[in-house]
Structure formats: structure tokens, C-alpha cells
Design a protein around this motif. Sequence first.
Motif, PDB file in Angstrom:
ATOM      1  N   LYS A 103       0.854  -1.201   0.000  1.00 31.69           N
ATOM      2  CA  LYS A 103       0.000   0.000   0.000  1.00 31.69           C
ATOM      3  C   LYS A 103       0.886   1.246   0.000  1.00 31.69           C
ATOM      4  O   LYS A 103       0.525   2.258  -0.593  1.00 31.69           O
ATOM      5  CB  LYS A 103      -0.899   0.034   1.230  1.00 31.69           C
ATOM      6  CG  LYS A 103      -1.881  -1.113   1.315  1.00 31.69           C
ATOM      7  CD  LYS A 103      -3.233  -0.756   0.737  1.00 31.69           C
ATOM      8  CE  LYS A 103      -4.245  -1.844   0.992  1.00 31.69           C
ATOM      9  NZ  LYS A 103      -5.078  -2.178  -0.144  1.00 31.69           N
ATOM     10  N   VAL A 141      -9.496   5.328   8.243  1.00 36.25           N
ATOM     11  CA  VAL A 141      -9.254   3.988   7.702  1.00 36.25           C
ATOM     12  C   VAL A 141      -7.808   3.574   7.964  1.00 36.25           C
ATOM     13  O   VAL A 141      -6.885   4.335   7.690  1.00 36.25           O
ATOM     14  CB  VAL A 141      -9.568   3.966   6.185  1.00 36.25           C
ATOM     15  CG1 VAL A 141      -9.348   2.587   5.597  1.00 36.25           C
ATOM     16  CG2 VAL A 141     -11.012   4.423   5.937  1.00 36.25           C
ATOM     17  N   LYS A 143      -4.903   0.671   7.186  1.00 35.63           N
ATOM     18  CA  LYS A 143      -4.587  -0.400   6.241  1.00 35.63           C
ATOM     19  C   LYS A 143      -3.210  -0.991   6.510  1.00 35.63           C
ATOM     20  O   LYS A 143      -2.232  -0.248   6.623  1.00 35.63           O
ATOM     21  CB  LYS A 143      -4.604   0.136   4.795  1.00 35.63           C
ATOM     22  CG  LYS A 143      -5.948   0.726   4.384  1.00 35.63           C
ATOM     23  CD  LYS A 143      -5.988   1.124   2.907  1.00 35.63           C
ATOM     24  CE  LYS A 143      -7.427   1.473   2.523  1.00 35.63           C
ATOM     25  NZ  LYS A 143      -7.585   1.736   1.087  1.00 35.63           N
ATOM     26  N   VAL A 153      -7.818  -4.199   5.967  1.00 39.18           N
ATOM     27  CA  VAL A 153      -8.348  -2.837   6.003  1.00 39.18           C
ATOM     28  C   VAL A 153      -9.391  -2.724   7.101  1.00 39.18           C
ATOM     29  O   VAL A 153     -10.308  -3.529   7.169  1.00 39.18           O
ATOM     30  CB  VAL A 153      -8.986  -2.473   4.642  1.00 39.18           C
ATOM     31  CG1 VAL A 153      -9.687  -1.120   4.713  1.00 39.18           C
ATOM     32  CG2 VAL A 153      -7.938  -2.477   3.540  1.00 39.18           C
ATOM     33  N   GLU A 185      -5.580   6.428   6.394  1.00 35.42           N
ATOM     34  CA  GLU A 185      -6.099   7.364   5.399  1.00 35.42           C
ATOM     35  C   GLU A 185      -7.481   7.901   5.700  1.00 35.42           C
ATOM     36  O   GLU A 185      -8.250   7.343   6.486  1.00 35.42           O
ATOM     37  CB  GLU A 185      -6.011   6.768   3.990  1.00 35.42           C
ATOM     38  CG  GLU A 185      -6.925   5.614   3.718  1.00 35.42           C
ATOM     39  CD  GLU A 185      -6.858   5.145   2.252  1.00 35.42           C
ATOM     40  OE1 GLU A 185      -5.780   5.136   1.643  1.00 35.42           O
ATOM     41  OE2 GLU A 185      -7.920   4.778   1.735  1.00 35.42           O
ATOM     42  N   GLU A 186      -7.755   8.986   5.058  1.00 34.79           N
ATOM     43  CA  GLU A 186      -9.022   9.695   5.116  1.00 34.79           C
ATOM     44  C   GLU A 186     -10.166   8.761   4.711  1.00 34.79           C
ATOM     45  O   GLU A 186     -10.032   7.963   3.784  1.00 34.79           O
ATOM     46  CB  GLU A 186      -8.895  10.842   4.091  1.00 34.79           C
ATOM     47  CG  GLU A 186     -10.095  11.643   3.791  1.00 34.79           C
ATOM     48  CD  GLU A 186      -9.885  12.451   2.485  1.00 34.79           C
ATOM     49  OE1 GLU A 186     -10.741  13.298   2.221  1.00 34.79           O
ATOM     50  OE2 GLU A 186      -8.887  12.239   1.749  1.00 34.79           O
ATOM     51  N   LEU A 188     -13.497   7.994   2.876  1.00 36.44           N
ATOM     52  CA  LEU A 188     -14.248   8.523   1.727  1.00 36.44           C
ATOM     53  C   LEU A 188     -15.578   7.796   1.655  1.00 36.44           C
ATOM     54  O   LEU A 188     -15.694   6.663   2.128  1.00 36.44           O
ATOM     55  CB  LEU A 188     -13.486   8.262   0.427  1.00 36.44           C
ATOM     56  CG  LEU A 188     -12.115   8.925   0.261  1.00 36.44           C
ATOM     57  CD1 LEU A 188     -11.503   8.515  -1.065  1.00 36.44           C
ATOM     58  CD2 LEU A 188     -12.226  10.440   0.341  1.00 36.44           C
ATOM     59  N   GLU A 192     -18.960   2.120  -4.807  1.00 38.74           N
ATOM     60  CA  GLU A 192     -17.686   1.561  -5.262  1.00 38.74           C
ATOM     61  C   GLU A 192     -17.878   0.839  -6.581  1.00 38.74           C
ATOM     62  O   GLU A 192     -18.934   0.257  -6.831  1.00 38.74           O
ATOM     63  CB  GLU A 192     -17.152   0.583  -4.223  1.00 38.74           C
ATOM     64  CG  GLU A 192     -16.616   1.271  -2.987  1.00 38.74           C
ATOM     65  CD  GLU A 192     -16.054   0.305  -1.972  1.00 38.74           C
ATOM     66  OE1 GLU A 192     -15.164  -0.488  -2.325  1.00 38.74           O
ATOM     67  OE2 GLU A 192     -16.520   0.343  -0.822  1.00 38.74           O
ATOM     68  N   LYS A 214     -18.676  -6.948  -0.883  1.00 41.51           N
ATOM     69  CA  LYS A 214     -17.627  -7.489  -0.010  1.00 41.51           C
ATOM     70  C   LYS A 214     -18.117  -7.967   1.350  1.00 41.51           C
ATOM     71  O   LYS A 214     -17.509  -8.843   1.950  1.00 41.51           O
ATOM     72  CB  LYS A 214     -16.543  -6.421   0.213  1.00 41.51           C
ATOM     73  CG  LYS A 214     -15.681  -6.192  -1.012  1.00 41.51           C
ATOM     74  CD  LYS A 214     -14.343  -5.576  -0.655  1.00 41.51           C
ATOM     75  CE  LYS A 214     -13.386  -5.673  -1.822  1.00 41.51           C
ATOM     76  NZ  LYS A 214     -13.178  -4.416  -2.516  1.00 41.51           N
ATOM     77  N   ILE A 282      -9.428   3.562  -4.401  1.00 45.24           N
ATOM     78  CA  ILE A 282      -9.456   2.948  -3.075  1.00 45.24           C
ATOM     79  C   ILE A 282      -8.344   1.907  -2.984  1.00 45.24           C
ATOM     80  O   ILE A 282      -7.664   1.769  -1.987  1.00 45.24           O
ATOM     81  CB  ILE A 282     -10.835   2.272  -2.839  1.00 45.24           C
ATOM     82  CG1 ILE A 282     -11.900   3.328  -2.593  1.00 45.24           C
ATOM     83  CG2 ILE A 282     -10.791   1.298  -1.677  1.00 45.24           C
ATOM     84  CD1 ILE A 282     -11.770   4.045  -1.269  1.00 45.24           C
ATOM     85  N   GLU A 283      -8.177   1.147  -4.044  1.00 44.57           N
ATOM     86  CA  GLU A 283      -7.081   0.178  -4.077  1.00 44.57           C
ATOM     87  C   GLU A 283      -6.785  -0.225  -5.506  1.00 44.57           C
ATOM     88  O   GLU A 283      -7.648  -0.149  -6.382  1.00 44.57           O
ATOM     89  CB  GLU A 283      -7.422  -1.088  -3.267  1.00 44.57           C
ATOM     90  CG  GLU A 283      -8.580  -1.863  -3.849  1.00 44.57           C
ATOM     91  CD  GLU A 283      -8.704  -3.303  -3.336  1.00 44.57           C
ATOM     92  OE1 GLU A 283      -7.745  -3.840  -2.778  1.00 44.57           O
ATOM     93  OE2 GLU A 283      -9.785  -3.882  -3.532  1.00 44.57           O
TER      94      GLU A 283
END
Length: 418
Positions: A103, A141, A143, A153, A185-186, A188, A192, A214, A282-283
Motif C-alpha cells: 500500500k 481507515v 490499512k 483494512v 487514510e481519510e 471517503l 464503489e 464485499k 481505493i485500491e
Amino acid sequence: MTVLVVGSGGREHVICAKLARSPLVTKLFCAPGNGGIAKLAQCVPVKATDVDGMVEFARQNSIDFVVVAPDDPLALGMVDALQAAGIRAFGPTKQAARIESSKIFSKSLMKKYAIPTARWEAFTQLEPALDYVRRQGAPIVVKADGLALGKGVVVAQTVGEALDAVRDMMEGGKFFEAGRRVVIEEYLSGPEVTVLAFCDGKTLLPMPASRDHKRALDADMGPNTGGMGAICPVSDYGEALSARCMETIFRPTVDALQAEGCPFQGILYFGLMLTPDGPSVIEYNARFGDPEAQVVLTLLESDLMEIFLAVEAGSLDSVDVRWSSRHAACVVMASGGYPGAYETGKPISGLDALPGGVCAYHAGTALQDGRTVTAGGRVLGLTAAADSLSGALKLAYLGVDAVSFEGAHFRTDIGKRG
Ligand code: AMP
Ligand code: GLY
């Protein structure tokens, strides 16, 4: 050509189903495969993460082309090892696969090349990470830097939850080495969407957008899983958005990897969030998603082997990739308890009497004395295509109704939002 597919899930089953249909493929192997793949390919007991064993098997069996589908062998450098042995292989090198396996690498790349993503900081020390969480507040978040089976995550709604997640990863050894370094991280919000793209290092061909589900339970409740179902295409991802993503995310990512000296050949997976300020990454993954592959490849009309060969040869600009304008849906049936502890070895019935048009892609299954039994958390992905999303969902759920095994659980709301 003699082709070997590495992996053992539903994703590998649909890849094998497509390759088995190609006139270019004369013999198909899968390592290690599963109970469904065994009907299409010769399954061989080499573990997907056994790099040396895979090279040795490919050499001894005069394999012409190897498709490395899962994340772990890519991160371990299986493609590099095969290439070093003179064997053609599909998938990114270890260096290029860092876009998924670290990441910190992917977030740094996005920062350097101004690709939109959530604001973030990386930490290698516990105290500064805890301080950062306290200063930022929640939601936030956390990770793990490395690969963690899609479970690294934590979307924390409170500061306490985030502090616990940081401690578990950095101090408690959760996710082992993968969690020793973290990205915070922030948070959001927004729908998705997954966009997969064939990429030969220079040329990028996005596939129709798909959406994974998910969480384990209906209404996006319960713990995160590998994915409980998927649809393709996605109604809230239209042409304008696709053009914007190409300009601000897809093209810049491919160019960035090339500029960094690790051009990406394989499947580039963009996990996007459609925020009020525009699409944000996101990823990234360095491979097909599972179960996204099951729905996206269902709609592929061209020869997948021809595309794989062009990706590997760097000639993707010369192939015509055609897609059906239909809709596809996949509903995953999982073992009771998944993603927590679950039992295996349960006989599966109904597979030989599926409704017309439904494919059961096997994930965690095995053949035992001629019977198909459960052998993993996600067991089957009932997949179908139709002219409408509702038609595809209806068929996929008819497939679910036709199959049974003790403890089976599935979501009843796949595709509801879109
Ligand atoms: P990942 O394993 O990176 O796909 O993350 C798993 C899930 O966590 C994603 O599918 C999102 O639903 C959620 N997630 C990841 N990053 C963020 C973020 N910055 N803000 C909100 N949700 C996120
Ligand atoms: N379905 C999400 C993934 O394969 O990572």
C-alpha cells in the motif's frame, strides 16, 4: 499451445473455461485447481505459492504459456522466475505487482503522479501512528501495508476502534509482517466500482465495469469477505465517468509504472470510489478480482488466449476485444461461518441439474470419490447472463436454489443497488 493456469478459485475456473474454448489451447493444466476446474483442465498438486515447484513443473511438462492469476505468487515473483527459465508467463513482475502488494508503494505512486486517492500517511512506528489517529479523529481507515487476504483494512467509525486496529497490526502481529507498517487514510464515501483492464505495459484496454459485494450479509452488514457476489456492467458508471477515469486515473497509472521502470503487463484492477468530488482510487490489484472475473469474463466475446498472448507480447494495440452488451450476475454460496471458521467436506448436490444458462464456477470444492464436496470458505459462484440485470440476477438465484450443501449461506441482495 500447452497452457498452465495457476490458482484454485472461481476466478481461475472462469479463466480455464474461457481458455478451454480457445482454438489456440491444445492442452490445459491448472495448479492446484479445484473440483470444478478438474472437468476442464488437468489439475496438478503444485501449490500456487510454490514458485520453484511451478517453474519445475512447467519445464518438465513443456508448458508454452503460464497464466499466474492470484496475488500471492505475483508478489513472490513467479512471473519473473518463469521468464528467467525461458517460459512465457502472463502477469506482472514482482516489481510491478507492488502496486497491490505494498500500500505504501501504491499510495506513494499516486502522490508522485497526482492520481486522485484518499489523503494518507504511512507509519513504521507505533506512537506516531496513534498520535496521527488522535489528531485526525474518526471515521478513519487503517490499512496494513502488505497482502492480508483482503482483510487488512479497518474502516473505523470511532477513534478507539482505529487505535485498536493500529495496535493490533503494529504491535499485536496481526497480519504478521504485512501489518508492521501501516497506512492511515481519510475516510471517503460513495458507491464503489471495479474496473479491470488488460495492460501490456503501454496500451490499456478497460473492461466493462463491475461491482463486488464485499460484506458477508445483506444490506452490506457483517464482516468483509473475499466477495459474496458481483454484477457487470454497473449502471452508475457511464461513458462520461469512464472517460474521466481514463484521463485522471487509468492512463496516468500505466504511465507512472512505466516511468518508474516497472511497466505493468497483466490485469490491472482499479478499485474506485465515486465520491462527490469525483472518482478516487481505493485500491489497486495486480490481477483479476474474484468474483468480478466471473461476471466480466462471462461477457467477453473475444478469445481470451489471444488477448493474453498480446498482453505478454506487448501488442495489445493490435487486438480487437469485443464485449457482449448483456448483463451478468454472480451469487456466491459460502460455507456456514465464513469468513470466520467453517467446516469442509460437505457433499454438494444439484450441480448436474442446473437451470439452463447458469454456470456454477467452483471456488472451494474438491472431488472426493467422484463426489463434489466443499473445501473452502467461498464454495461456488452461480453465474448467469441475460439481456437485463434483473434477468441475470433471476437466473443466478435460480442456480442458487438448485444447489445445496449443509450450512450454505449467501446474500439475497446481490445487484440490488444497481
Ligand atoms: P481494500 O481491501 O483496500 O479494497 O478495502 C476494503 C474495503 O474497505 C473497500 O472496498 C472499501 O469499502 C473500504 N475502504 C477502503 N479504503 C477506504 C477509504 N479510504 N474510505 C472508506 N472506505 C474505504
Ligand atoms: N473481489 C475483490 C478482489 O478480488 O480483490
